[in-house]
Design a protein around this motif. Structure first.
Motif, PDB file in Angstrom:
ATOM      1  N   CYS A 160       1.226   2.506  -2.654  1.00 57.57           N
ATOM      2  CA  CYS A 160       0.963   1.958  -3.973  1.00 57.57           C
ATOM      3  C   CYS A 160       2.211   2.164  -4.827  1.00 57.57           C
ATOM      4  CB  CYS A 160      -0.230   2.725  -4.546  1.00 57.57           C
ATOM      5  SG  CYS A 160      -0.452   2.547  -6.316  1.00 57.57           S
ATOM      6  N   GLY A 161       2.289   1.473  -5.948  1.00 53.47           N
ATOM      7  CA  GLY A 161       3.419   1.662  -6.865  1.00 53.47           C
ATOM      8  C   GLY A 161       3.523   3.107  -7.333  1.00 53.47           C
ATOM      9  N   CYS A 162       2.426   3.847  -7.265  1.00 53.38           N
ATOM     10  CA  CYS A 162       2.450   5.261  -7.680  1.00 53.38           C
ATOM     11  C   CYS A 162       3.003   6.136  -6.566  1.00 53.38           C
ATOM     12  CB  CYS A 162       1.047   5.726  -8.046  1.00 53.38           C
ATOM     13  SG  CYS A 162      -0.015   5.998  -6.618  1.00 53.38           S
ATOM     14  N   ARG A 163       3.427   5.505  -5.441  1.00 51.23           N
ATOM     15  CA  ARG A 163       4.043   6.206  -4.298  1.00 51.23           C
ATOM     16  C   ARG A 163       3.036   6.887  -3.401  1.00 51.23           C
ATOM     17  NH1 ARG A 163       8.585   4.846  -2.442  1.00 51.23           N
ATOM     18  NH2 ARG A 163       9.461   3.465  -3.998  1.00 51.23           N
ATOM     19  N   LEU A 164       1.751   6.830  -3.742  1.00 49.10           N
ATOM     20  CA  LEU A 164       0.748   7.406  -2.851  1.00 49.10           C
ATOM     21  C   LEU A 164       0.596   6.485  -1.652  1.00 49.10           C
ATOM     22  CD1 LEU A 164      -2.277   8.622  -5.005  1.00 49.10           C
ATOM     23  CD2 LEU A 164      -0.912   9.980  -3.416  1.00 49.10           C
ATOM     24  N   PRO A 165       0.495   7.047  -0.460  1.00 49.20           N
ATOM     25  CA  PRO A 165       0.232   6.167   0.668  1.00 49.20           C
ATOM     26  C   PRO A 165      -1.175   5.584   0.545  1.00 49.20           C
ATOM     27  CG  PRO A 165       0.391   8.465   1.397  1.00 49.20           C
ATOM     28  CD  PRO A 165       0.645   8.452  -0.074  1.00 49.20           C
ATOM     29  N   ALA A 166      -1.335   4.389   1.108  1.00 48.53           N
ATOM     30  CA  ALA A 166      -2.639   3.740   1.046  1.00 48.53           C
ATOM     31  C   ALA A 166      -3.545   4.342   2.107  1.00 48.53           C
ATOM     32  CB  ALA A 166      -2.469   2.238   1.275  1.00 48.53           C
ATOM     33  N   THR A 167      -4.194   5.461   1.811  1.00 43.55           N
ATOM     34  CA  THR A 167      -5.004   6.132   2.841  1.00 43.55           C
ATOM     35  C   THR A 167      -6.281   5.348   3.114  1.00 43.55           C
ATOM     36  OG1 THR A 167      -6.331   7.414   1.332  1.00 43.55           O
ATOM     37  CG2 THR A 167      -4.222   8.360   1.969  1.00 43.55           C
ATOM     38  N   TRP A 168      -6.928   5.734   4.211  1.00 45.54           N
ATOM     39  CA  TRP A 168      -8.202   5.093   4.540  1.00 45.54           C
ATOM     40  C   TRP A 168      -9.250   5.388   3.474  1.00 45.54           C
ATOM     41  CZ3 TRP A 168      -7.714   1.440   7.773  1.00 45.54           C
ATOM     42  CH2 TRP A 168      -6.864   1.537   8.877  1.00 45.54           C
ATOM     43  N   PHE A 169      -9.015   6.429   2.705  1.00 42.67           N
ATOM     44  CA  PHE A 169     -10.059   6.871   1.774  1.00 42.67           C
ATOM     45  C   PHE A 169      -9.805   6.363   0.362  1.00 42.67           C
ATOM     46  CE2 PHE A 169      -9.345   9.976   5.146  1.00 42.67           C
ATOM     47  CZ  PHE A 169     -10.527   9.763   5.840  1.00 42.67           C
ATOM     48  N   ARG A 170      -9.042   5.240   0.271  1.00 43.74           N
ATOM     49  CA  ARG A 170      -8.785   4.704  -1.062  1.00 43.74           C
ATOM     50  C   ARG A 170     -10.088   4.147  -1.662  1.00 43.74           C
ATOM     51  NH1 ARG A 170      -6.122   1.533   2.874  1.00 43.74           N
ATOM     52  NH2 ARG A 170      -6.959  -0.569   3.051  1.00 43.74           N
ATOM     53  N   ARG A 171     -10.019   3.801  -2.962  1.00 42.56           N
ATOM     54  CA  ARG A 171     -11.238   3.424  -3.688  1.00 42.56           C
ATOM     55  C   ARG A 171     -11.820   2.092  -3.231  1.00 42.56           C
ATOM     56  NH1 ARG A 171     -12.447   5.928  -8.550  1.00 42.56           N
ATOM     57  NH2 ARG A 171     -11.368   7.914  -8.658  1.00 42.56           N
ATOM     58  N   GLY A 172     -10.965   1.179  -2.845  1.00 39.40           N
ATOM     59  CA  GLY A 172     -11.456  -0.113  -2.364  1.00 39.40           C
ATOM     60  C   GLY A 172     -10.406  -0.663  -1.446  1.00 39.40           C
ATOM     61  N   PRO A 173     -10.653  -1.801  -0.773  1.00 41.78           N
ATOM     62  CA  PRO A 173      -9.673  -2.316   0.182  1.00 41.78           C
ATOM     63  C   PRO A 173      -8.288  -2.478  -0.441  1.00 41.78           C
ATOM     64  CG  PRO A 173     -11.624  -3.748   0.088  1.00 41.78           C
ATOM     65  CD  PRO A 173     -11.850  -2.636  -0.893  1.00 41.78           C
TER      66      PRO A 173
ATOM     67  N   GLN B 289      -0.012  -3.630  -4.553  1.00 42.13           N
ATOM     68  CA  GLN B 289       0.778  -4.823  -4.846  1.00 42.13           C
ATOM     69  C   GLN B 289       1.481  -5.333  -3.604  1.00 42.13           C
ATOM     70  OE1 GLN B 289       0.986  -6.373  -7.907  1.00 42.13           O
ATOM     71  NE2 GLN B 289      -0.661  -4.938  -8.417  1.00 42.13           N
ATOM     72  N   GLU B 290       1.662  -6.634  -3.522  1.00 39.10           N
ATOM     73  CA  GLU B 290       2.436  -7.212  -2.430  1.00 39.10           C
ATOM     74  C   GLU B 290       3.895  -6.799  -2.552  1.00 39.10           C
ATOM     75  OE1 GLU B 290       2.316 -11.436  -1.359  1.00 39.10           O
ATOM     76  OE2 GLU B 290       0.389 -11.477  -2.390  1.00 39.10           O
ATOM     77  N   ASP B 291       4.529  -6.671  -1.389  1.00 41.22           N
ATOM     78  CA  ASP B 291       5.955  -6.404  -1.395  1.00 41.22           C
ATOM     79  C   ASP B 291       6.624  -7.767  -1.332  1.00 41.22           C
ATOM     80  OD1 ASP B 291       8.296  -5.001  -1.274  1.00 41.22           O
ATOM     81  OD2 ASP B 291       7.531  -3.611   0.246  1.00 41.22           O
ATOM     82  N   LEU B 292       7.299  -8.175  -2.384  1.00 46.03           N
ATOM     83  CA  LEU B 292       7.794  -9.549  -2.445  1.00 46.03           C
ATOM     84  C   LEU B 292       8.986  -9.764  -1.518  1.00 46.03           C
ATOM     85  CD1 LEU B 292       7.348 -10.189  -6.238  1.00 46.03           C
ATOM     86  CD2 LEU B 292       5.876 -10.918  -4.353  1.00 46.03           C
ATOM     87  N   GLY B 293       9.213 -10.995  -1.182  1.00 52.79           N
ATOM     88  CA  GLY B 293      10.330 -11.327  -0.302  1.00 52.79           C
ATOM     89  C   GLY B 293       9.815 -11.683   1.072  1.00 52.79           C
ATOM     90  N   ARG B 294      10.603 -12.495   1.774  1.00 52.50           N
ATOM     91  CA  ARG B 294      10.193 -12.907   3.107  1.00 52.50           C
ATOM     92  C   ARG B 294      10.728 -11.908   4.126  1.00 52.50           C
ATOM     93  NH1 ARG B 294       9.898 -18.021   6.562  1.00 52.50           N
ATOM     94  NH2 ARG B 294      10.722 -17.203   8.500  1.00 52.50           N
ATOM     95  N   PRO B 295       9.878 -11.422   5.002  1.00 53.51           N
ATOM     96  CA  PRO B 295      10.352 -10.459   6.007  1.00 53.51           C
ATOM     97  C   PRO B 295      11.431 -11.088   6.908  1.00 53.51           C
ATOM     98  CG  PRO B 295       7.950 -10.552   5.981  1.00 53.51           C
ATOM     99  CD  PRO B 295       8.435 -11.668   5.122  1.00 53.51           C
ATOM    100  N   GLU B 296      12.312 -10.268   7.442  1.00 53.31           N
ATOM    101  CA  GLU B 296      13.355 -10.730   8.341  1.00 53.31           C
ATOM    102  C   GLU B 296      12.710 -11.382   9.567  1.00 53.31           C
ATOM    103  OE1 GLU B 296      13.048  -7.799   6.953  1.00 53.31           O
ATOM    104  OE2 GLU B 296      14.792  -7.744   5.625  1.00 53.31           O
TER     105      GLU B 296
END
Ligand SMILES: [Zn+2]
Ligand SMILES: [Zn+2]
Length: 338
Positions: free
Chosen positions: A46-59, A69-76
Motif C-alpha cells: 500500500c502507499g503506507c508501505r505496509l505489505p498487502a497481507t492476506w488479513f487486509r480489511r478487504g480485497p 493503488q495501481e502501480d502506473l506504467g506498462r511493465p517491461e
C-alpha cells in the motif's frame, strides 16, 4: 508447489483483475510481477508501505483503511512474457513457441530464482528470503528472465555472460566459478530435464570440457575433487606438444597420472599444476636472456649449469626456462664474488 517458490507472506494482486472479480493462483509464483491481461504490474504493498497481507480489511483495502493503488506504467515486455509463461504452465496451456521447454510452473520458477539469485551478492539473497517487494525485485527478475525466452539462445547468452573474464582456463570450475557446480544441482529437477540437456551440451562444447567427453573417466575425476584435464588441453595452455606434456607428467614436473586406454595410454594432468607452471613460464627468462642479464657468455652459463649453480625449472628439447628469482639470486652472488 514447493513452499519457497510461493510468496505466502506478501500476496501480489492485479488490481484490475480484482475489480473484475478475478483472482489468479499464479500471482504468487516467484518472479511473477505482471498481469499479461491488463498489461499492469502486480501490487503487493500500500502507499503506507505496509505489505498487502492476506488479513487486509478487504480485497483492495489496506489495514490503514486506504485503498490499494495501481502501480502506473506498462511493465517491461520480458516481465509480461514471463508472467504469461507462468500463466500458461499453471493452466496447462501450450507455452509460446520460443519459450524454454520447461514442464510445470514450479520448475520454471525454480530456474528463474536460481538465475536471479546468482547475480546478486549474499546480501540481496538475505533480503530476498525476507521477500523484497515486487517493485524491488523487478530489476533482478528482468535480468534473469531472458533465460526463459528465445530458446535456446536466451539460455546460451545468459551462460556466456557469466563466463569469468579470463580466457584459456583449464577447467570449467575455473572458467565459470561456482556457476558450473551450483547450476547442476538446480537442474536436478524432472521439469527441467530438457534445460539440463541443453546446459550439459553447452558446457560439453567448452574447450575446458575436453575431459568430460570420456564418461567413465569424468566419473572418476568428479569423485576426486581435483580438476584434471587431458594432455591436449594442457599442451594448448602451455604452448607445447602433447608428447611434451606426457613427458612432464612422467618426470613429475606436472602433477598427473597415466591411464591405460583401449588403444593407447593417455594422461590426466592436474589443472592446478598446469596453471602454476603456466604462470611461472610467463615471467621466465630464456637461456640467452639469463646470460645477457648476468653479463656472462653462454659458455659460462652452461658451465654454471653443469656445476648446478643454477638450474632451469623447465627444459624442453633445446629450450630452457629460468625462474627470475633464481637469476636475481645468482646475480647477487656473482656481484659479491667480484
Ligand atoms: Zn489483471
Ligand atoms: Zn496502507
Amino acid at each position: 508447489m514447493a513452499m519457497s517458490l510461493v510468496n505466502y507472506s506478501r500476496p501480489r494482486i492485479c488490481i484490475r483483475c480484482v475489480r473484475e472479480g478475478r483472482t489468479k493462483p499464479e500471482w504468487d509464483v516467484f518472479g511473477n510481477l505482471a498481469c499479461p491481461d491488463h498489461l499492469a504490474y502486480l501490487v503487493d504493498e500500500c502507499g503506507c508501505r505496509l505489505p498487502a497481507t492476506w488479513f487486509r480489511r478487504g480485497p483492495l483495502r489496506c489495514k490503514c483503511r486506504r485503498e490499494l493503488q495501481e502501480d502506473l506504467g506498462r511493465p517491461e515486455d520480458v516481465l509480461l512474457r514471463t508472467s504469461q509463461l507462468f500463466s500458461d504452465l499453471a493452466h496447462g496451456r501450450p507455452p509460446a513457441q520460443d519459450a524454454a521447454p520447461i514442464e510445470g510452473v514450479e520448475a520454471a520458477a525454480k530456474l528463474l530464482r536460481f538465475c536471479a539469485a546468482f547475480d546478486h551478492d549474499p546480501g540481496w539473497r538475505a533480503t530476498y528470503i525476507g521477500k523484497p517487494s515486487a517493485r524491488n525485485s523487478r530489476t533482478a527478475i528482468q535480468k534473469a528472465s531472458p533465460i526463459l525466452w528465445s530458446w535456446p539462445e536466451g539460455l546460451k547468452c545468459w551462460l556466456d555472460r557469466r563466463r569469468l573474464a579470463s580466457e584459456g582456463q583449464v577447467s570449467l570450475n575455473l572458467a565459470y566459478g561456482r556457476l558450473y557446480e551450483s547450476m547442476r544441482s538446480t537442474l536436478d529437477n524432472q521439469g527441467l530435464r530438457r534445460v539440463r540437456a541443453e546446459v550439459n551440451s553447452y558446457f560439453g562444447a567448452c574447450p575446458e570440457a575436453v575431459f568430460l567427453k570420456n564418461r567413465a573417466m569424468s566419473a572418476n575425476i568428479m569423485g576426486s575433487r581435483q580438476s584434471y584435464v587431458l594432455t591436449q588441453w594442457a599442451a594448448k595452455r602451455l604452448g607445447v606438444s602433447s608428447k611434451a606434456v606426457a613427458r612432464m607428467v612422467e618426470s613429475g614436473q606436472l602433477k598427473g597420472e597415466r591411464r591405460a586406454g583401449k588403444r593407447r595410454r593417455h594422461y590426466l594432468v592436474s589443472a592446478n599444476s598446469v596453471n602454476e607452471l603456466h604462470s611461472r613460464m610467463r615471467v621466465a627468462l630464456g637461456f640467452r636472456q639469463v646470460a645477457e642479464s648476468l653479463g656472462i657468455r653462454p659458455e659460462e652459463l652452461t658451465k654454471l649449469m653443469e656445476e648446478r649453480v643454477i638450474a632451469p625449472f623447465f627444459v624442453l628439447g633445446t629450450q630452457s626456462l629460468f625462474d627470475c628469482c633464481d637469476v636475481e639470486k645468482l646475480a647477487a652472488r656473482l656481484a659479491k664474488v667480484e
